[in-house]
Design a protein around this motif. Structure first.
Motif, PDB file in Angstrom:
ATOM      1  N   ALA A 160      84.589 -70.977  37.689  1.00 35.59           N
ATOM      2  CA  ALA A 160      84.980 -71.755  36.415  1.00 35.59           C
ATOM      3  C   ALA A 160      84.788 -73.029  36.597  1.00 35.59           C
ATOM      4  O   ALA A 160      84.033 -73.804  35.570  1.00 35.59           O
ATOM      5  N   LEU A 161      85.100 -73.658  37.601  1.00 39.26           N
ATOM      6  CA  LEU A 161      85.076 -75.147  37.776  1.00 39.26           C
ATOM      7  C   LEU A 161      83.573 -75.805  38.082  1.00 39.26           C
ATOM      8  O   LEU A 161      83.178 -76.879  37.779  1.00 39.26           O
ATOM      9  N   GLN A 162      82.689 -74.550  38.372  1.00 39.01           N
ATOM     10  CA  GLN A 162      81.329 -74.701  38.516  1.00 39.01           C
ATOM     11  C   GLN A 162      80.472 -74.225  37.450  1.00 39.01           C
ATOM     12  O   GLN A 162      79.203 -74.374  37.451  1.00 39.01           O
ATOM     13  N   GLY A 163      81.217 -74.108  36.277  1.00 36.83           N
ATOM     14  CA  GLY A 163      80.457 -73.835  35.108  1.00 36.83           C
ATOM     15  C   GLY A 163      80.112 -72.373  34.943  1.00 36.83           C
ATOM     16  O   GLY A 163      79.230 -71.932  33.748  1.00 36.83           O
ATOM     17  N   ARG A 164      80.359 -71.712  35.800  1.00 37.51           N
ATOM     18  CA  ARG A 164      79.824 -70.198  35.768  1.00 37.51           C
ATOM     19  C   ARG A 164      81.082 -69.145  35.230  1.00 37.51           C
ATOM     20  O   ARG A 164      81.657 -68.368  35.852  1.00 37.51           O
ATOM     21  N   ALA A 165      80.870 -69.090  33.741  1.00 39.25           N
ATOM     22  CA  ALA A 165      82.005 -68.479  33.134  1.00 39.25           C
ATOM     23  C   ALA A 165      82.057 -67.202  33.058  1.00 39.25           C
ATOM     24  O   ALA A 165      83.165 -66.405  33.132  1.00 39.25           O
ATOM     25  N   SER A 166      80.944 -66.526  33.207  1.00 42.60           N
ATOM     26  CA  SER A 166      80.855 -65.059  33.189  1.00 42.60           C
ATOM     27  C   SER A 166      81.288 -64.457  34.498  1.00 42.60           C
ATOM     28  O   SER A 166      81.926 -63.345  34.438  1.00 42.60           O
ATOM     29  N   SER A 192      87.902 -68.770  30.241  1.00 40.01           N
ATOM     30  CA  SER A 192      86.448 -68.451  30.605  1.00 40.01           C
ATOM     31  C   SER A 192      85.967 -67.633  29.420  1.00 40.01           C
ATOM     32  O   SER A 192      84.570 -67.705  29.269  1.00 40.01           O
ATOM     33  N   GLU A 195      85.233 -70.074  26.676  1.00 33.96           N
ATOM     34  CA  GLU A 195      83.700 -70.787  27.239  1.00 33.96           C
ATOM     35  C   GLU A 195      82.573 -70.277  26.623  1.00 33.96           C
ATOM     36  O   GLU A 195      81.657 -70.638  26.552  1.00 33.96           O
ATOM     37  N   GLN A 196      82.640 -68.679  26.682  1.00 28.72           N
ATOM     38  CA  GLN A 196      81.469 -67.872  26.151  1.00 28.72           C
ATOM     39  C   GLN A 196      81.672 -67.667  24.606  1.00 28.72           C
ATOM     40  O   GLN A 196      80.832 -66.637  24.262  1.00 28.72           O
ATOM     41  N   GLN A 251      90.898 -78.400  27.038  1.00 34.30           N
ATOM     42  CA  GLN A 251      91.378 -79.475  27.846  1.00 34.30           C
ATOM     43  C   GLN A 251      92.735 -79.204  28.383  1.00 34.30           C
ATOM     44  O   GLN A 251      93.290 -79.218  29.298  1.00 34.30           O
TER      45      GLN A 251
END
Length: 273
Positions: A160-166, A192, A195-196, A251
């Motif tokens: 998640a912190l690296q932007g890989r929500a899936s 997550s 985010e998608q 946030q």
């Protein structure tokens, strides 16, 4: 006056004999280990072998018998270990980076600090939570039962912190299956999913997480999550204007998420390779 040196003769001879014996013993151990390596490569049968620190990079050890072998710190990177018997083997701090372990039997093996990154564990036999203190990121074919709740949740945090929500959602799914009463993973999965733009699913996760937090006496957190869930339901298409609920709520939820996240990963031994 110091006594004559000859009076120390027996002591010196004893010390020399001990030192010589230690050297001979060390040499014998190293020779035995070398013999074990050769036997393994030749016969592929080396149960109880002494293979500490052995260099076996890219070795072809398919169907080898390595049960109860001492493989601490050995380098088995990219080795072929499909179908190998590693029951009870000591793989402490062993490198299995990119190794193929398809169908290997790792039951009872010690995997403390073992590097299993990028390894193929499809069909491998592993004890429950066997990978709890190993390094298994990017490994394929891993049975979720071999990973602990903290492992799975923290892997989701990292994704998640690296932007890989899936990818994060998939890890949180598995974490929830392990520990369905852990509100943090429901909250994390909701984030997550949001985010998608899976807003209905995210709202359901936030609502359930709120009920779990309320049971723990954390009413302010529960209230915030219910407010976010209601906003999601009112705006299922995500057509909020400007800085609407989306950024602000995510946030706030992310701040709670980071504050309460399990820190089990700090107990992992650092990579030694």
């Amino acid at each position: 006056m110091a006594p004559p040196l000859r009076s120390h003769g027996p002591l010196l001879r004893g010390a020399l004999l001990l030192a010589t014996g230690a050297q001979l013993l060390g040499g014998a151990v190293r020779a035995a280990e070398a013999d074990d390596v050769m036997r393994l490569l030749d016969k592929r049968v080396c149960s109880n072998c002494r293979l500490q620190d052995a260099d076996l990079v890219m070795a072809d050890l398919r169907d080898a018998d390595l049960s109860k072998a001492q493989l601490q710190r050995a380098n088995l990177s990219r080795a072929q270990l499909d179908g190998a018997n590693l029951q009870g083997a000591d793989l402490t701090f062993t490198s299995l980076l990119g190794a193929s372990l398809r169908g290997a039997d790792l039951r009872g093996a010690q995997l403390e600090g073992t590097d299993l990154r990028e390894a193929d564990l499809s069909g491998a036999l592993l004890d429950v939570n066997a990978l709890a203190r190993s390094h298994w990121k990017q490994a394929v074919g891993v049975n979720p039962s071999a990973r602990s709740y903290d492992d799975l949740h923290n892997a989701g945090v990292e994704a998640a912190l690296q932007g890989r929500a899936s990818e994060a959602e998939a890890y949180f799914n598995q974490a929830i299956q392990k520990q369905p009463d852990a509100p943090l993973s429901w909250l994390a999965r909701g984030i997550s999913r949001a985010e998608q733009d899976k807003r209905d699913l995210a709202a359901a996760d936030f609502t359930y997480a709120a009920s779990l937090y309320e049971q723990q006496g954390k009413k302010p957190v529960a209230q915030q999550l219910r407010k976010g869930a209601e906003d999601l339901k009112k705006n299922p298409d995500g057509k909020d204007a400007g800085n609407g609920w989306g950024g602000q709520f995510l946030q706030g939820a992310a701040a709670i998420f980071q504050q309460l996240a399990p820190l089990a990963i700090k107990y992992f031994a650092p990579l030694a390779f």
